[in-house]
Design a protein around this motif. Structure first.
Motif, short mmCIF file in Angstrom:
data_model
loop_
_atom_site.label_atom_id
_atom_site.label_comp_id
_atom_site.label_asym_id
_atom_site.label_seq_id
_atom_site.Cartn_x
_atom_site.Cartn_y
_atom_site.Cartn_z
N ARG A 241 0.83 -1.21 0.00
CA ARG A 241 0.00 0.00 0.00
C ARG A 241 0.86 1.26 0.00
O ARG A 241 0.42 2.32 -0.45
CB ARG A 241 -0.96 -0.01 1.20
N GLN A 242 2.10 1.14 0.50
CA GLN A 242 3.03 2.27 0.45
C GLN A 242 3.73 2.37 -0.90
O GLN A 242 4.42 3.35 -1.17
CB GLN A 242 4.10 2.14 1.54
N GLY A 243 3.58 1.33 -1.72
CA GLY A 243 4.22 1.37 -3.04
C GLY A 243 5.43 0.47 -3.16
O GLY A 243 6.18 0.58 -4.14
N LEU A 244 5.66 -0.43 -2.18
CA LEU A 244 6.77 -1.37 -2.26
C LEU A 244 6.22 -2.78 -2.40
O LEU A 244 5.67 -3.34 -1.44
CB LEU A 244 7.66 -1.26 -1.01
N LEU A 245 6.39 -3.36 -3.55
CA LEU A 245 5.89 -4.71 -3.85
C LEU A 245 6.95 -5.75 -3.55
O LEU A 245 8.12 -5.57 -3.88
CB LEU A 245 5.51 -4.79 -5.33
N LEU A 246 6.53 -6.85 -2.90
CA LEU A 246 7.38 -8.03 -2.77
C LEU A 246 6.88 -9.05 -3.78
O LEU A 246 5.93 -9.80 -3.51
CB LEU A 246 7.30 -8.60 -1.34
N ALA B 48 7.37 -5.96 -13.74
CA ALA B 48 7.06 -5.19 -14.95
C ALA B 48 5.65 -4.61 -14.92
O ALA B 48 5.40 -3.54 -15.50
CB ALA B 48 7.24 -6.08 -16.18
N ALA B 49 4.73 -5.30 -14.25
CA ALA B 49 3.34 -4.84 -14.19
C ALA B 49 3.10 -3.84 -13.07
O ALA B 49 1.99 -3.30 -12.95
CB ALA B 49 2.41 -6.05 -14.02
N TRP B 50 4.11 -3.58 -12.24
CA TRP B 50 3.98 -2.69 -11.09
C TRP B 50 4.47 -1.29 -11.47
O TRP B 50 5.40 -1.16 -12.27
CB TRP B 50 4.81 -3.25 -9.94
N ASP B 51 3.88 -0.25 -10.89
CA ASP B 51 4.26 1.10 -11.29
C ASP B 51 5.00 1.87 -10.19
O ASP B 51 5.24 3.08 -10.35
CB ASP B 51 3.04 1.91 -11.73
N ALA B 52 5.37 1.19 -9.09
CA ALA B 52 6.13 1.86 -8.03
C ALA B 52 7.43 1.09 -7.81
O ALA B 52 8.12 0.77 -8.77
CB ALA B 52 5.28 1.97 -6.76
N ASP B 53 7.78 0.78 -6.57
CA ASP B 53 9.03 0.08 -6.27
C ASP B 53 8.77 -1.39 -5.96
O ASP B 53 7.69 -1.77 -5.53
CB ASP B 53 9.73 0.72 -5.07
N ALA B 54 9.80 -2.22 -6.19
CA ALA B 54 9.71 -3.66 -5.91
C ALA B 54 10.97 -4.11 -5.21
O ALA B 54 12.05 -3.54 -5.41
CB ALA B 54 9.50 -4.45 -7.20
N LEU B 55 10.83 -5.15 -4.37
CA LEU B 55 11.96 -5.67 -3.59
C LEU B 55 12.02 -7.19 -3.71
O LEU B 55 11.08 -7.90 -3.37
CB LEU B 55 11.80 -5.28 -2.11
N ASP C 239 16.74 -2.25 16.45
CA ASP C 239 16.08 -1.99 15.17
C ASP C 239 16.87 -1.07 14.25
O ASP C 239 16.34 -0.59 13.24
CB ASP C 239 14.68 -1.39 15.42
N LEU C 240 18.16 -0.82 14.56
CA LEU C 240 18.94 0.10 13.74
C LEU C 240 19.11 -0.42 12.31
O LEU C 240 19.03 0.36 11.35
CB LEU C 240 20.31 0.36 14.38
N LEU C 241 19.35 -1.71 12.14
CA LEU C 241 19.46 -2.26 10.80
C LEU C 241 18.16 -2.05 10.03
O LEU C 241 18.17 -1.69 8.85
CB LEU C 241 19.81 -3.75 10.86
N TRP C 242 17.04 -2.29 10.69
CA TRP C 242 15.74 -2.07 10.07
C TRP C 242 15.58 -0.62 9.63
O TRP C 242 15.14 -0.33 8.51
CB TRP C 242 14.64 -2.48 11.03
N ARG C 243 15.95 0.32 10.49
CA ARG C 243 15.81 1.74 10.16
C ARG C 243 16.70 2.12 8.98
O ARG C 243 16.32 2.93 8.14
CB ARG C 243 16.13 2.61 11.38
N ARG C 244 17.89 1.52 8.93
CA ARG C 244 18.79 1.81 7.81
C ARG C 244 18.18 1.34 6.49
O ARG C 244 18.25 2.05 5.48
CB ARG C 244 20.14 1.15 8.05
N THR C 245 17.57 0.16 6.49
CA THR C 245 16.97 -0.33 5.24
C THR C 245 15.71 0.45 4.89
O THR C 245 15.42 0.68 3.72
CB THR C 245 16.67 -1.83 5.32
N CYS C 246 14.95 0.87 5.90
CA CYS C 246 13.76 1.69 5.63
C CYS C 246 14.15 2.98 4.94
O CYS C 246 13.50 3.43 3.99
CB CYS C 246 13.01 2.00 6.92
N ALA C 247 15.23 3.62 5.42
CA ALA C 247 15.68 4.86 4.81
C ALA C 247 16.08 4.64 3.36
O ALA C 247 15.79 5.47 2.48
CB ALA C 247 16.86 5.43 5.61
N LEU C 248 16.74 3.51 3.09
CA LEU C 248 17.16 3.21 1.73
C LEU C 248 15.97 2.97 0.81
O LEU C 248 15.92 3.46 -0.32
CB LEU C 248 18.08 1.98 1.73
N LEU C 249 15.00 2.19 1.31
CA LEU C 249 13.85 1.80 0.48
C LEU C 249 12.75 2.86 0.44
O LEU C 249 11.80 2.72 -0.34
CB LEU C 249 13.26 0.48 1.00
#
Length: 371
Positions: A32-37, A78-85, A193-203
């Protein structure tokens, strides 16, 4: 076409299980935020990674639908219009040619392709990688494992997974340096949760409202549990090299261990010193590279002095036997059949309590001559 496709390729034992469990647990909210898995599950992404790296042993266990996992993942991107991980640590095993082919496919599905690699200092990585090998069926000691690590042979599986500069060389053909991200695992004692916060900032993820209690943990075993596991593994020749047998050993042993409080594994002074020197060389190489660093590269520099801990190759036999007793007691309880209602005497609530684990442990001690 997706805007950005992030390919998280590992390394193993660098917080990958923790991150993946949070990502998949919050997959709906992230979408819903625009990040597809893409793929819909971690299993599908594992299958896709096996196809990418052309792993014959794993591919032999997959059916036609699973063998098409990589094609389905790319089509979803390819069918998504935002970001994917896409996140799968086994991707570090891909050859240069296989990595290049995967990146080329993704370039046709996303406007930008980003390569993400999480890394941890070598002094922590070696014991973790050794323990993971034991979990998959190897009987090797930490000393024997380190001896192979110290040969610094790039063909050794450990370095294929953990030599970060070489991994990135294989995975960055045609990728702009600013799209190559090295995420440093925080040092011991940092916020959980610092590793989590670092990846959130990146993504570009806003974690407000997300469930941050990781539902899956890659359990660290106590030294006595590792010693017991190695003793069991010795009965299965080269289990860690046989995909099907390795899965059976790990699937049976892992759920039944982890109950003993874990202790820090101590490295002998010569092991520690060698890994400190080798770790500094790797960090210096990363510092000279043009890639984007998330966090602090100094987090990847091992402590100069070894800390306190337990030598996992010298665990007292009594401690290993105690683990075996608990293991057997737990297995007996798990296998105990429920009482036959017709045979239960009408006492109290009308049910019969199963034997306690403590009682079974006492039986085991008597059988082994320790009670």
């Amino acid at each position: 076409m997706a805007r950005r496709a992030f390919v998280h390729i590992g390394t193993p034992k660098s917080g990958t299980t923790y991150l993946q469990s949070l990502w998949w647990h919050n997959a709906g909210a992230l979408e819903r935020q625009g990040l597809l898995l893409p793929g819909g599950s971690a299993d599908v992404q594992f299958q896709a990674a096996a196809v990418v790296r052309d792993n014959a042993d794993v591919l032999a266990t997959m059916g036609p639908h699973q063998l098409a996992a990589w094609d389905r993942v790319v089509d979803e991107v390819a069918a998504w219009d935002a970001d994917a991980l896409l996140s799968q640590e086994q991707l570090v095993e891909a050859s240069t040619a296989d990595a290049r082919a995967a990146l080329d496919r993704l370039r046709g599905a996303a406007a930008e392709v980003h390569v993400v690699l999480t890394a941890r200092d070598l002094v922590r990585q070696v014991p973790s990688a050794w323990q993971q090998r034991v979990k998959h069926g190897s009987p090797t000691t930490l000393r024997r494992f380190f001896t192979r690590v110290a040969k610094d042979d790039p063909s050794f599986n450990f370095w294929h997974h953990q030599d970060v500069p070489r991994i990135l060389e294989r995975w960055t053909d045609g990728v702009p340096p600013e799209h190559v991200h090295v995420v440093a695992l925080p040092r011991p004692g940092a916020d959980r949760d610092l590793l989590w916060r670092r990846t959130c900032a990146l993504l570009g993820v806003d974690d407000a409202g997300l469930d941050l209690d990781a539902p899956v943990a890659n359990e660290t075993l106590a030294p006595a549990e590792i010693a017991f596991h190695r003793a069991v593994n010795a009965h299965f020749r080269d289990a860690h090299l046989d995909v099907a047998l390795s899965r059976r050993v790990k699937g049976f042993m892992e759920p039944r261990l982890g109950g003993t409080p874990a202790a820090r594994i101590a490295l002998a002074p010569d092991m520690h010193g060698w890994l400190v020197e080798r770790g500094h060389r790797m960090v210096d190489e990363l510092a000279a590279a043009p890639w984007h660093v998330v966090g602090d590269l100094d987090d990847l520099r091992p402590d100069a002095e070894p800390g306190d801990g337990v030598d996992p190759d010298a665990v007292p036999v009594a401690d290993v036997l105690a683990v075996a007793e608990d293991f057997l007691a737990a297995e007996l309880l798990a296998r105990a059949e429920p009482p036959d209602p017709e045979a239960v005497r009408e006492e109290g609530s009308g049910t019969r309590e199963p034997p306690s684990r403590t009682a079974l442990a006492r039986v085991v001690r008597r059988l082994t001559g320790r009670g």
